[in-house]
Design a protein around this motif. Structure first.
Motif, PDB file in Angstrom:
ATOM      1  N   LYS A 150     -52.802  46.486  97.630  1.00  0.00           N
ATOM      2  CA  LYS A 150     -52.104  46.948  98.835  1.00  0.00           C
ATOM      3  C   LYS A 150     -52.965  46.721 100.083  1.00  0.00           C
ATOM      4  O   LYS A 150     -52.463  46.280 101.124  1.00  0.00           O
ATOM      5  CB  LYS A 150     -51.749  48.431  98.706  1.00  0.00           C
ATOM      6  CG  LYS A 150     -50.755  48.754  97.597  1.00  0.00           C
ATOM      7  CD  LYS A 150     -50.564  50.265  97.472  1.00  0.00           C
ATOM      8  CE  LYS A 150     -49.675  50.626  96.315  1.00  0.00           C
ATOM      9  NZ  LYS A 150     -49.551  52.109  96.143  1.00  0.00           N
ATOM     10  N   MET A 151     -54.265  47.038  99.970  1.00  0.00           N
ATOM     11  CA  MET A 151     -55.173  46.834 101.105  1.00  0.00           C
ATOM     12  C   MET A 151     -55.226  45.370 101.519  1.00  0.00           C
ATOM     13  O   MET A 151     -55.238  45.033 102.709  1.00  0.00           O
ATOM     14  CB  MET A 151     -56.583  47.302 100.753  1.00  0.00           C
ATOM     15  CG  MET A 151     -56.771  48.790 100.655  1.00  0.00           C
ATOM     16  SD  MET A 151     -58.511  49.153 100.297  1.00  0.00           S
ATOM     17  CE  MET A 151     -58.386  50.894  99.890  1.00  0.00           C
ATOM     18  N   ILE A 152     -55.255  44.490 100.537  1.00  0.00           N
ATOM     19  CA  ILE A 152     -55.318  43.059 100.838  1.00  0.00           C
ATOM     20  C   ILE A 152     -54.017  42.601 101.484  1.00  0.00           C
ATOM     21  O   ILE A 152     -54.020  41.850 102.465  1.00  0.00           O
ATOM     22  CB  ILE A 152     -55.631  42.258  99.559  1.00  0.00           C
ATOM     23  CG1 ILE A 152     -57.038  42.595  99.056  1.00  0.00           C
ATOM     24  CG2 ILE A 152     -55.497  40.757  99.816  1.00  0.00           C
ATOM     25  CD1 ILE A 152     -57.355  42.044  97.677  1.00  0.00           C
ATOM     26  N   GLY A 153     -52.881  43.058 100.957  1.00  0.00           N
ATOM     27  CA  GLY A 153     -51.597  42.692 101.530  1.00  0.00           C
ATOM     28  C   GLY A 153     -51.454  43.139 102.969  1.00  0.00           C
ATOM     29  O   GLY A 153     -50.860  42.439 103.800  1.00  0.00           O
ATOM     30  N   ASN A 154     -52.033  44.307 103.273  1.00  0.00           N
ATOM     31  CA  ASN A 154     -51.940  44.870 104.626  1.00  0.00           C
ATOM     32  C   ASN A 154     -53.148  44.542 105.498  1.00  0.00           C
ATOM     33  O   ASN A 154     -53.197  44.950 106.666  1.00  0.00           O
ATOM     34  CB  ASN A 154     -51.774  46.390 104.547  1.00  0.00           C
ATOM     35  CG  ASN A 154     -50.413  46.808 104.025  1.00  0.00           C
ATOM     36  OD1 ASN A 154     -49.399  46.217 104.386  1.00  0.00           O
ATOM     37  ND2 ASN A 154     -50.379  47.811 103.151  1.00  0.00           N
ATOM     38  N   ARG A 155     -54.146  43.855 104.934  1.00  0.00           N
ATOM     39  CA  ARG A 155     -55.409  43.546 105.631  1.00  0.00           C
ATOM     40  C   ARG A 155     -56.087  44.822 106.144  1.00  0.00           C
ATOM     41  O   ARG A 155     -56.481  44.916 107.303  1.00  0.00           O
ATOM     42  CB  ARG A 155     -55.189  42.556 106.775  1.00  0.00           C
ATOM     43  CG  ARG A 155     -55.130  41.091 106.331  1.00  0.00           C
ATOM     44  CD  ARG A 155     -55.192  40.156 107.510  1.00  0.00           C
ATOM     45  NE  ARG A 155     -55.226  38.747 107.139  1.00  0.00           N
ATOM     46  CZ  ARG A 155     -56.334  38.028 106.959  1.00  0.00           C
ATOM     47  NH1 ARG A 155     -57.527  38.623 107.086  1.00  0.00           N
ATOM     48  NH2 ARG A 155     -56.266  36.745 106.656  1.00  0.00           N
ATOM     49  N   GLU A 156     -56.254  45.790 105.268  1.00  0.00           N
ATOM     50  CA  GLU A 156     -56.906  47.050 105.596  1.00  0.00           C
ATOM     51  C   GLU A 156     -58.289  47.123 104.963  1.00  0.00           C
ATOM     52  O   GLU A 156     -58.476  46.723 103.811  1.00  0.00           O
ATOM     53  CB  GLU A 156     -56.066  48.236 105.104  1.00  0.00           C
ATOM     54  CG  GLU A 156     -54.695  48.324 105.756  1.00  0.00           C
ATOM     55  CD  GLU A 156     -53.806  49.359 105.108  1.00  0.00           C
ATOM     56  OE1 GLU A 156     -52.801  49.744 105.733  1.00  0.00           O
ATOM     57  OE2 GLU A 156     -54.094  49.778 103.958  1.00  0.00           O
ATOM     58  N   LEU A 157     -59.280  47.646 105.704  1.00  0.00           N
ATOM     59  CA  LEU A 157     -60.646  47.843 105.210  1.00  0.00           C
ATOM     60  C   LEU A 157     -61.160  46.546 104.585  1.00  0.00           C
ATOM     61  O   LEU A 157     -61.033  45.480 105.173  1.00  0.00           O
ATOM     62  CB  LEU A 157     -60.689  49.022 104.238  1.00  0.00           C
ATOM     63  CG  LEU A 157     -60.245  50.387 104.822  1.00  0.00           C
ATOM     64  CD1 LEU A 157     -60.167  51.435 103.733  1.00  0.00           C
ATOM     65  CD2 LEU A 157     -61.183  50.823 105.928  1.00  0.00           C
ATOM     66  N   ILE A 158     -61.745  46.621 103.388  1.00  0.00           N
ATOM     67  CA  ILE A 158     -62.300  45.417 102.758  1.00  0.00           C
ATOM     68  C   ILE A 158     -61.198  44.403 102.459  1.00  0.00           C
ATOM     69  O   ILE A 158     -61.452  43.209 102.326  1.00  0.00           O
ATOM     70  CB  ILE A 158     -63.073  45.782 101.467  1.00  0.00           C
ATOM     71  CG1 ILE A 158     -63.909  44.591 100.984  1.00  0.00           C
ATOM     72  CG2 ILE A 158     -62.106  46.249 100.373  1.00  0.00           C
ATOM     73  CD1 ILE A 158     -65.008  44.164 101.937  1.00  0.00           C
ATOM     74  N   GLY A 159     -59.957  44.883 102.398  1.00  0.00           N
ATOM     75  CA  GLY A 159     -58.836  43.979 102.168  1.00  0.00           C
ATOM     76  C   GLY A 159     -58.684  42.929 103.251  1.00  0.00           C
ATOM     77  O   GLY A 159     -58.167  41.839 103.003  1.00  0.00           O
ATOM     78  N   ASP A 160     -59.144  43.226 104.460  1.00  0.00           N
ATOM     79  CA  ASP A 160     -59.071  42.256 105.549  1.00  0.00           C
ATOM     80  C   ASP A 160     -59.961  41.057 105.263  1.00  0.00           C
ATOM     81  O   ASP A 160     -59.617  39.911 105.574  1.00  0.00           O
ATOM     82  CB  ASP A 160     -59.476  42.928 106.861  1.00  0.00           C
ATOM     83  CG  ASP A 160     -59.258  42.033 108.069  1.00  0.00           C
ATOM     84  OD1 ASP A 160     -58.254  41.295 108.088  1.00  0.00           O
ATOM     85  OD2 ASP A 160     -60.098  42.065 108.981  1.00  0.00           O
ATOM     86  N   VAL A 161     -61.122  41.311 104.664  1.00  0.00           N
ATOM     87  CA  VAL A 161     -62.042  40.230 104.288  1.00  0.00           C
ATOM     88  C   VAL A 161     -61.496  39.473 103.081  1.00  0.00           C
ATOM     89  O   VAL A 161     -61.471  38.239 103.056  1.00  0.00           O
ATOM     90  CB  VAL A 161     -63.443  40.789 103.981  1.00  0.00           C
ATOM     91  CG1 VAL A 161     -64.350  39.702 103.430  1.00  0.00           C
ATOM     92  CG2 VAL A 161     -64.054  41.409 105.228  1.00  0.00           C
TER      93      VAL A 161
END
Length: 617
Positions: A389-400
């Protein structure tokens, strides 16, 4: 010519304008369809060196040579091409469902979309009518909700939709394009190209008939072909689907586990195709004109954390979110695949990227705080889902991590590139090639990066046709022949699950091509076309900067031997890779640096692109 519409629809999002062009029988015979059309259009319309997110990066949809006909397992397939945000080289992906047949019934073989809309739009193609419609209210919706909303707006539940979710809008470099809920143009980040254009989706309705040249003869031929396509050659796909590979790959020590640290998974039985069929699969279905019915739909169990999640189960996503992440909970895997579909992300790349992050976390390179408090250890299914979910939304480490494993490793540093299992920027798939050395060559030279679908050369290793732990110059011709045949399969576009049901196969493919199109074709003509396509793909990549150094393998594949099992101690050394590369290049009549010769280009009718070779020298 029959079957083909002969029409190319150009769409300019800047001007919100369209124009039509046409192609003739000679063009069709030379480039066939699918792969051939996509490569030819890309090299002629892509400005060298531009960024993948440049508005002038063309997004190209192509139909197959026999799309919309009764040829089994071909009717609804289509391809999409552009410069890849993931690799910087050739971007290429294929999907099925119903969209491909609808494209041809709408009257087009090729769509070429350029420019960028000033605000979110979707394109509505209703036969000859092409409209640009406001997609502001759709922006932010999942792919599934987008599909439903567009159909409601247009008042037709049979409209076909190919579009992106939040990942494509957020320019996730491995964003996918989704159609028919479960079908994806998954690899090389083409969903991000669509997002960069402010294009939410394409909606299609086609009402035109597709005529074939010799209908009576084609019906008779297809009767036999249908029987073969639903016989022993495809039994695996009908019964367990590709998830049958889990236990097979595990037994051979070829199952990527814990970010390729191991090649065997202790929990393989818990995520096997057999287990899924017995406890999770609720429905099997097939595409248009397909007797195989390989689509196995699973639902997460009642009472589980992920109750109600729905996904189509295939080996590659199962591997990526299961063994590769150390997760042995089928419910979490189903949820992960569902999220990939809804967000519009490559379900292979997302699992490989999460596994990479897990290793970084366990080695102390990524912190708990960067992960929003998640304990990102291998085997933690809950953490895997939250990170997706973080990666899909580009949140926190998900943005990297949304930059893909290659670019993420460059940002994270600390030697994390050694754990980023990618080739040319594209994440590895479900075969640990340290013990499958013919496949290793196929992966190294694949035109779109880490990939088994451009060559299928793992078959020589897994079948025992060769010694999978050794190398020799004979591997070059094997991979070259596989690549050329796969180009033709992807130009018709034929589902590769039926590849063993075709006789010849060039001979039968040529016969079918003639029956459908009326254009005389020979087996040798198809072989030559496949070779032409692979050489053109090489030229596209060379023009974008590819050299021999890019035909390589992940660090782990070349430095860390498989630790246990029947493949223990196996890895691919640089010396072994060089032996195979030299043989492959020689068999293609390329230089030792992987540059096609001027003579070869002339032989294949590609002399117009000889300047690319001259620049490479």
């Amino acid at each position: 010519m029959k079957a083909y519409t002969g029409k190319i629809l150009y769409i300019d999002l800047n001007e919100r304008s369209t124009r039509l062009a046409s192609f003739d029988e000679d063009f069709a015979k030379e480039w066939i369809g699918g792969t051939g059309f996509g490569l030819k259009m890309l090299i002629d319309h892509l400005k060298p060196g531009i960024d993948a997110f440049d508005p002038e990066n063309p997004l190209i949809y192509v139909s197959g040579a026999v799309s919309g006909t009764m040829i089994p397992c071909t009717a609804s397939k289509f391809g999409v091409f552009a410069k890849s945000p993931a690799t910087g080289f050739l971007g290429e992906g294929y999907s099925t469902g119903q969209f491909g047949a609808e494209l041809r019934m709408a009257g087009y073989d090729i769509l070429i979309i350029t420019g960028k809309a000033d605000k979110p739009v979707y394109i509505w193609i209703d036969d000859d009518s092409v409209q640009f419609r406001d997609a502001s209210r759709l922006w932010g919706l999942t792919t599934w909700d987008t599909e439903l909303a567009v159909r409601d707006e247009l008042g037709d539940q049979n409209v076909r939709v190919s579009g992106i979710g939040p990942a494509g809008e957020n320019l996730n470099r491995f964003a996918a394009i989704i159609n028919d809920h479960y079908r994806a143009v998954g690899r090389t980040g083409l969903g991000a190209v669509m997002g960069s254009k402010n294009l939410k989706c394409i909606a299609l309705r086609g009402t035109n008939d597709i005529e074939v040249a010799y209908p009576k003869e084609l019906v008779e031929h297809c009767k036999d072909l249908y029987e073969r396509a639903k016989g022993p050659a495809t039994q695996k796909y009908r019964t367990l689907g590709t998830a049958a590979n889990v236990l097979t790959m595990n037994a051979q020590a070829s199952l990527p586990t814990n970010n390729y640290q191991s090649a065997q998974f202790d929990g393989a039985e818990k995520v096997s195709g057999e287990l899924f069929k017995e406890e999770y699969i609720v429905k099997t279905q097939g595409c248009s004109a397909c007797p195989c019915r390989c689509e196995h739909i699973a639902i997460a169990k009642e009472g589980s954390e992920f109750e109600g999640a729905v996904a189509r189960i295939e080996y590659e996503p199962l591997m990526a979110m299961g063994p590769h992440c150390g997760v042995d909970d089928p419910n979490a895997i189903i949820k992960g695949i569902e999220l990939a579909n809804e967000f519009g992300m490559d379900a292979i790349s997302i699992g490989i990227v999460v596994g990479f992050a897990m290793e970084c976390y366990e080695k102390g390179i990524i912190t708990k705080e960067q992960c929003g408090g998640l304990e990102l250890n291998f085997g933690n299914g809950h953490a895997m889902i939250e990170l997706i979910k973080m990666i899909g939304n580009r949140e926190l480490i998900g943005d990297v991590l949304a930059e893909g494993s290659r670019m993420a490793a460059e940002i994270i540093g600390h030697d994390s590139y050694k754990w980023a299992n990618q080739i040319k920027g594209l994440e590895m798939t479900g075969y640990d090639v340290r013990g499958l050395k013919t496949a290793a060559l196929g992966y190294a030279v694949s035109r779109r990066g880490a990939d088994h679908q451009r060559h299928g050369s793992y078959g020589h290793d897994t079948s025992g046709a060769v010694d999978r732990f050794s190398v020799g110059p004979e591997r070059g011709p094997l991979v070259r022949a596989d690549e050329d045949l796969y180009c033709i399969l992807d130009s018709f576009i034929i589902c590769k699950f039926t590849r063993n049901a075709w006789n010849g196969p060039y001979e039968e493919l040529a016969e079918v091509y003639t029956l459908v199109t009326g254009i005389p074709m020979t087996a040798e003509g198809l072989r030559l076309a496949g070779e032409r396509m692979n050489n053109l793909a090489r030229l596209i990549n060379m023009r974008e900067g590819l050299t021999r150094k890019d035909d390589t393998l992940p660090y782990r594949t070349m430095h860390d031997p498989i630790p246990t099992g029947p493949a223990a101690g196996s890895f691919v050394s640089q010396e072994e890779l060089d032996i195979m590369l030299d043989a492959y290049y020689a068999d293609r009549s390329w230089s030792n640096e992987g540059v096609p010769s001027v003579e070869k280009l002339a032989e294949l009718g590609l002399s117009a692109y000889a300047d690319i070779v001259a620049l490479a020298r």
